[in-house]
Design a protein around this motif. Structure first.
Motif, PDB file in Angstrom:
ATOM      1  N   GLY A 200     -17.393  31.799  30.358  1.00 28.07           N
ATOM      2  CA  GLY A 200     -16.106  31.734  29.691  1.00 28.07           C
ATOM      3  C   GLY A 200     -15.046  32.641  30.279  1.00 28.07           C
ATOM      4  N   ARG A 201     -15.361  33.306  31.381  1.00 26.12           N
ATOM      5  CA  ARG A 201     -14.402  34.249  31.967  1.00 26.12           C
ATOM      6  C   ARG A 201     -14.190  33.977  33.455  1.00 26.12           C
ATOM      7  N   VAL A 202     -14.325  32.700  33.809  1.00 27.36           N
ATOM      8  CA  VAL A 202     -14.114  32.226  35.174  1.00 27.36           C
ATOM      9  C   VAL A 202     -13.044  31.145  35.157  1.00 27.36           C
ATOM     10  N   THR A 203     -12.159  31.155  36.151  1.00 29.95           N
ATOM     11  CA  THR A 203     -11.221  30.049  36.322  1.00 29.95           C
ATOM     12  C   THR A 203     -11.335  29.498  37.733  1.00 29.95           C
ATOM     13  N   LEU A 204     -11.077  28.195  37.852  1.00 33.27           N
ATOM     14  CA  LEU A 204     -10.981  27.531  39.144  1.00 33.27           C
ATOM     15  C   LEU A 204      -9.576  26.974  39.294  1.00 33.27           C
ATOM     16  N   LEU A 205      -9.164  26.752  40.520  1.00 41.94           N
ATOM     17  CA  LEU A 205      -7.859  26.160  40.777  1.00 41.94           C
ATOM     18  C   LEU A 205      -7.870  24.693  40.366  1.00 41.94           C
ATOM     19  N   SER A 206      -6.789  24.247  39.773  1.00 38.02           N
ATOM     20  CA  SER A 206      -6.739  22.869  39.291  1.00 38.02           C
ATOM     21  C   SER A 206      -6.421  21.873  40.403  1.00 38.02           C
ATOM     22  N   GLY A 207      -5.746  22.313  41.458  1.00 38.56           N
ATOM     23  CA  GLY A 207      -5.407  21.400  42.545  1.00 38.56           C
ATOM     24  C   GLY A 207      -6.632  21.027  43.363  1.00 38.56           C
ATOM     25  N   MET A 208      -6.884  19.744  43.513  1.00 33.45           N
ATOM     26  CA  MET A 208      -8.057  19.288  44.253  1.00 33.45           C
ATOM     27  C   MET A 208      -8.077  19.842  45.665  1.00 33.45           C
ATOM     28  N   ASP A 209      -6.976  19.747  46.377  1.00 33.80           N
ATOM     29  CA  ASP A 209      -6.942  20.216  47.761  1.00 33.80           C
ATOM     30  C   ASP A 209      -7.097  21.723  47.851  1.00 33.80           C
ATOM     31  N   GLU A 210      -6.701  22.440  46.813  1.00 29.56           N
ATOM     32  CA  GLU A 210      -6.827  23.883  46.810  1.00 29.56           C
ATOM     33  C   GLU A 210      -8.234  24.353  46.455  1.00 29.56           C
ATOM     34  N   ALA A 211      -8.973  23.544  45.699  1.00 26.63           N
ATOM     35  CA  ALA A 211     -10.229  24.014  45.104  1.00 26.63           C
ATOM     36  C   ALA A 211     -11.494  23.604  45.839  1.00 26.63           C
ATOM     37  N   PHE A 212     -11.521  22.387  46.403  1.00 25.59           N
ATOM     38  CA  PHE A 212     -12.813  21.794  46.750  1.00 25.59           C
ATOM     39  C   PHE A 212     -13.520  22.477  47.918  1.00 25.59           C
ATOM     40  N   ALA A 213     -12.776  22.982  48.902  1.00 30.68           N
ATOM     41  CA  ALA A 213     -13.423  23.487  50.115  1.00 30.68           C
ATOM     42  C   ALA A 213     -14.304  24.700  49.826  1.00 30.68           C
ATOM     43  N   LEU A 214     -13.792  25.666  49.076  1.00 28.07           N
ATOM     44  CA  LEU A 214     -14.572  26.866  48.777  1.00 28.07           C
ATOM     45  C   LEU A 214     -15.853  26.508  48.026  1.00 28.07           C
ATOM     46  N   LEU A 215     -15.757  25.565  47.102  1.00 27.67           N
ATOM     47  CA  LEU A 215     -16.935  25.176  46.334  1.00 27.67           C
ATOM     48  C   LEU A 215     -17.967  24.493  47.227  1.00 27.67           C
TER      49      LEU A 215
END
Length: 396
Positions: A200-215
């Motif tokens: 409950g104390r983690v956020t991810l970026l909402s933009g697909m292009d911004e988020a997917f690579a790191l994951l």
């Protein structure tokens, strides 16, 4: 020009970000609608640079150095104008990649001028422009500084091999930011975001292009050559973490406020933002995970039918002089695409300015660079499909 570090209250990238594409724009740009494609021979207009000493440059807000006492003044830009006699109409009109795409795409697809000679957009959006043939190849004979000083790691992204059509304006890293004092331990891996004490104390970026690579990198994927299944595996994992309540929410620049307040202990973040956050809270740290992180850039391009192409190319090359790049880096605090600027900053008599030369979030060291990679863009045929799935998870 004096090298004085300047940290704006919020960075351009944190305030204003692309959302990964609406379905309509994604379908047009990703698929390369035949009617929209412009062949190489139809991209240039008569260049009036020799007789018209001017150009129009569209950029994002908060993305160039300004004078502290006179915010409307831009020292490096004024230096270019004084040195060359070329007047620059500098327009801070780009607030979102997709919004700007929608603004100028009607002109480009209909073979009409955009009335802009130079634009700056994120590399994943640059890929769309390159595929559609909406930008002109640059004349490197007019850009000796770009040829000599461009960061080798940024020289040949998959969407523009050899950087024929684009030149990085600024670069950055998408990694993990966290508050070490509040968390009480280190974060070293992407998988650490899923630890029980972060529920409950983690956020991810909402933009697909911004988020997917790191994951993807957290899964050991080579993001320079990822496959469709790799994307869906990430989506499956994120859906699971959402269901468990691990992820507090998906954010744009909101993570800055959440991390500062302590509501969030760890999050996906941009390197430039964290430099600013650390000035107020030294307990906040930025991590390039052991599995790696994404190196991105936002790049300069000359759109089709630009009337002052040579002037635009000259301005780009001006900013690739190490002294000028150092002045800009001292203000914007992103990863500098001109590594030679590091020595310029290091030689400054001002201690705060000289310290910037040692900041790995502006000049990544060799160990960090080994873990950085430029992600392959989302395949054109899958962009609308991927955006639909990702936005369904995020709730857009």
């Amino acid at each position: 020009m004096p090298l004085l570090p300047r940290k704006p209250s919020l960075s351009r990238r944190s305030l204003l970000r692309g959302l990964g594409g609406t379905a309509a724009l994604g379908a047009l740009a990703g698929c390369g609608v035949p009617a929209a494609y412009v062949a190489p021979g139809d991209r240039a207009a008569t260049d009036r640079s020799a007789t018209q000493h001017r150009l129009t440059w569209a950029n994002w807000p908060l993305y160039i150095d300004t004078d502290d006492e006179h915010p409307s003044r831009r020292p490096t830009l004024e230096a270019f104008e004084k040195r060359t006699g070329i007047f620059v109409d500098y327009v801070e009109e780009i607030n979102d990649n997709d919004e700007f795409f929608g603004k100028i795409s009607p002109s480009l697809m209909n073979h009409q001028p955009t009335d802009r000679d130079l634009i700056v957009i994120s590399d994943w959006m640059c890929g769309r422009f390159v595929r559609l043939g909406w930008v002109q190849e640059m004349d490197r004979s007019r850009q000796p500084n770009v040829t000599e000083y461009l960061d080798p790691q940024l020289r040949s992204p998959a969407f523009d091999p050899g950087r024929k059509y684009t030149v990085p304006w600024q670069s950055g890293i998408t990694g993990i930011a966290y508050n070490r004092r509040r968390l009480g331990r280190e974060i070293r891996h992407v998988s650490d975001l899923w630890a029980k004490d972060l529920k409950g104390r983690v956020t991810l970026l909402s933009g697909m292009d911004e988020a997917f690579a790191l994951l993807m990198q957290g899964n050991g994927v080579d993001i320079t050559d990822w496959k469709n299944d790799d994307f869906h595996t990430v989506c499956d994992q994120v859906e699971k973490q959402v269901a468990k309540g691990q992820i507090r929410r998906f954010t744009g620049n909101d993570y800055i406020k959440d991390l500062s307040s302590g509501d969030v202990l760890a999050c996906q973040a941009y390197s430039g933002d964290v430099i600013q956050l650390q000035a107020d809270d030294p307990d906040i740290e930025f991590v390039v995970p052991e599995e790696g992180a994404e190196l991105w850039a936002e790049s300069l391009m000359v759109p089709n039918l630009a009337a002052h192409k040579a002037n635009a190319e000259r301005l780009i090359d001006f900013y690739y002089q190490p002294e000028v790049a150092a002045e800009l880096a001292a203000w914007v605090n992103y990863v500098c695409p001109v590594p030679a600027a590091q020595d310029v900053l290091a030689s400054s008599d001002d201690e705060e300015t000289a310290a910037l030369a040692e900041d790995p979030l502006i000049f990544p060291d060799a160990a960090m660079r080994e873990r950085l990679a430029i992600a392959k863009d989302i395949p054109s045929g899958q962009r609308a499909e991927f955006a639909k799935r990702w936005n369904g998870i995020v709730g857009v």
